[in-house]
Design an enzyme around this catalytic site. Structure first.
Site, PDB file in Angstrom:
ATOM      1  N   ASP A  52     -68.935  38.693 -13.898  1.00  0.00           N
ATOM      2  CA  ASP A  52     -68.716  40.115 -14.146  1.00  0.00           C
ATOM      3  C   ASP A  52     -68.143  40.311 -15.545  1.00  0.00           C
ATOM      4  O   ASP A  52     -67.154  39.686 -15.922  1.00  0.00           O
ATOM      5  CB  ASP A  52     -67.722  40.655 -13.108  1.00  0.00           C
ATOM      6  N   TYR A  57     -64.859  44.753 -22.422  1.00  0.00           N
ATOM      7  CA  TYR A  57     -64.014  43.543 -22.355  1.00  0.00           C
ATOM      8  C   TYR A  57     -64.211  42.638 -23.581  1.00  0.00           C
ATOM      9  O   TYR A  57     -63.411  41.739 -23.816  1.00  0.00           O
ATOM     10  CB  TYR A  57     -64.335  42.687 -21.123  1.00  0.00           C
ATOM     11  N   LYS A  87     -71.160  46.548 -17.585  1.00  0.00           N
ATOM     12  CA  LYS A  87     -70.858  47.981 -17.443  1.00  0.00           C
ATOM     13  C   LYS A  87     -70.926  48.682 -18.796  1.00  0.00           C
ATOM     14  O   LYS A  87     -70.498  48.099 -19.803  1.00  0.00           O
ATOM     15  CB  LYS A  87     -69.429  48.162 -16.886  1.00  0.00           C
ATOM     16  N   HIS A 120     -68.993  52.405 -16.008  1.00  0.00           N
ATOM     17  CA  HIS A 120     -67.657  51.812 -15.892  1.00  0.00           C
ATOM     18  C   HIS A 120     -66.621  52.806 -15.330  1.00  0.00           C
ATOM     19  O   HIS A 120     -65.797  52.447 -14.495  1.00  0.00           O
ATOM     20  CB  HIS A 120     -67.207  51.307 -17.272  1.00  0.00           C
TER      21      HIS A 120
END
Ligand code: A2P
Length: 324
Positions: A52, A57, A87, A120
């Site tokens: 994931d 990120y 996302k 997201h």
């Protein structure tokens, strides 16, 4: 080979294709690409097949490189042996930006399709570079219908096998289901014994939407809010009695809710521990004790927004709704 078939991690079926029920999370404050790549390779050796990430990120590139390296090392046959979730960020939560956002993620990952692409947050931010925390004055009304149509287009084009959402309450899902021609396969939300999401769970079960739990161990915000999972006396008592760790009790509890799990560890022992949860179970009495744990949501819009600036026309009450 389907993702997950070489491991002991069970699969969940998302409308025709299989998702390994435990994913390795790749979010870390102060992300270190080399450390993450080494952990992902280690995780593949252990049997993880679901990873994931999110453009926000900054871990998509490292994940793509680690998967390519795992193929070179012969740990997996090809990219098709893993399940990849990523996302789009709030700055791309605009109908005309979704297609280029998924292409950017695919380019970061050096892949030609995703297994699962998520919105997201149900929040739209003025287009521009990713910045965090969110600037209040950059929050815009979200055109959810237009964005979802663009997400559906991504699936139709074969850029992703499934589409879904993250951080959606029942209210937001209700709105989405009014016009979705492809319903979301997954809703990835904060869920653990300290934030149990029972109402959302019932709603998603009824609608055939799989819940995936993020922050399954209470998350990484312990510098702001004490971790209610890893310091729970109730979980510790159950863990000691069963010869398991507190983390394993939390993960097993989530599994027994019928949810998927995104758990992050870049440590070998904890990577192993976090998937040793499939051959034992919690008793009714243990479930009853866990139900009594005080509830607190950690990841709120208030935490995500910069303290300065003002929110004009957008109301977040249907994102932070308490749904226990
Ligand atoms: P580390 O990478 O050093 O293992 P969450 O998945 O809820 O966001 O929590 C992740 C945090 O919990 C990370 O800081 C991770 O650190 C830590 N963690 C992961 N697995 C375990 C475990 N089995 N026991 C204790 N802490 C863990």
């Amino acid at each position: 080979m389907a993702p997950g078939t070489s491991t002991n991690i069970p699969l969940k079926t998302l409308k025709g294709h299989d998702m390994p029920v435990v994913a390795l999370g790749t979010f870390e404050f102060s992300f270190d690409s080399d450390k993450a790549k080494a952990a992902i390779i280690e995780a593949i050796k252990i049997g993880y097949r679901h990873f994931d990430t999110a453009v926000q990120y900054g871990s998509e590139g490292a994940l793509g490189e680690a998967i390519a390296e795992a193929v070179r090392l012969g740990l997996i046959g090809s990219r098709a042996d893993v399940f990849i979730t990523t996302k789009q960020w709030c700055t791309d939560n605009h109908p005309d930006r979704v297609l280029s956002a998924i292409k950017t993620s695919l380019s970061n990952l050096k892949m030609d399709y995703l297994d699962l692409y998520l919105i997201h947050w149900p929040i739209s931010i003025k287009p521009g570079p990713i910045s965090y925390p969110l600037k209040r004055e950059e929050v815009m009304p979200l055109d959810l219908k237009g964005v979802w149509e663009a997400m559906e287009e991504c699936q139709k084009l074969g850029l992703t096998r499934s589409i879904g959402v993250s951080n959606f309450t029942t209210k937001k899902l209700e709105e989405l289901l009014q016009f979705a021609t492809i319903p979301p396969a997954v809703n990835q939300v904060e869920m653990n014994p300290g934030w149990q999401q029972q109402k959302l769970k019932e709603y998603c079960t009824k609608k055939g939407i799989t819940i995936t739990a993020y922050s399954p161990l209470g998350g990484q915000m312990n510098f702001i809010i004490p971790n209610a999972v890893l310091t729970s006396h109730v979980l510790k008592e159950i863990a000691d009695a069963k010869g398991k760790s507190v983390a394993q009790i939390s993960l097993r509890w989530i599994l027994e809710q019928g949810a998927g799990i995104v758990v992050k560890s870049f440590n070998k022992e904890r990577l192993i521990q976090n998937v040793e949860i499939f051959d034992w179970e919690l008793t009714k009495e243990e479930h009853a004790k866990i139900s009594s744990i005080p509830q607190k949501k950690v990841i709120t819009t208030e935490i995500m927004l910069a303290s300065e600036g003002s929110l004009s026309s957008v109301d977040f009450s249907d994102i932070d709704t308490v749904e226990t």
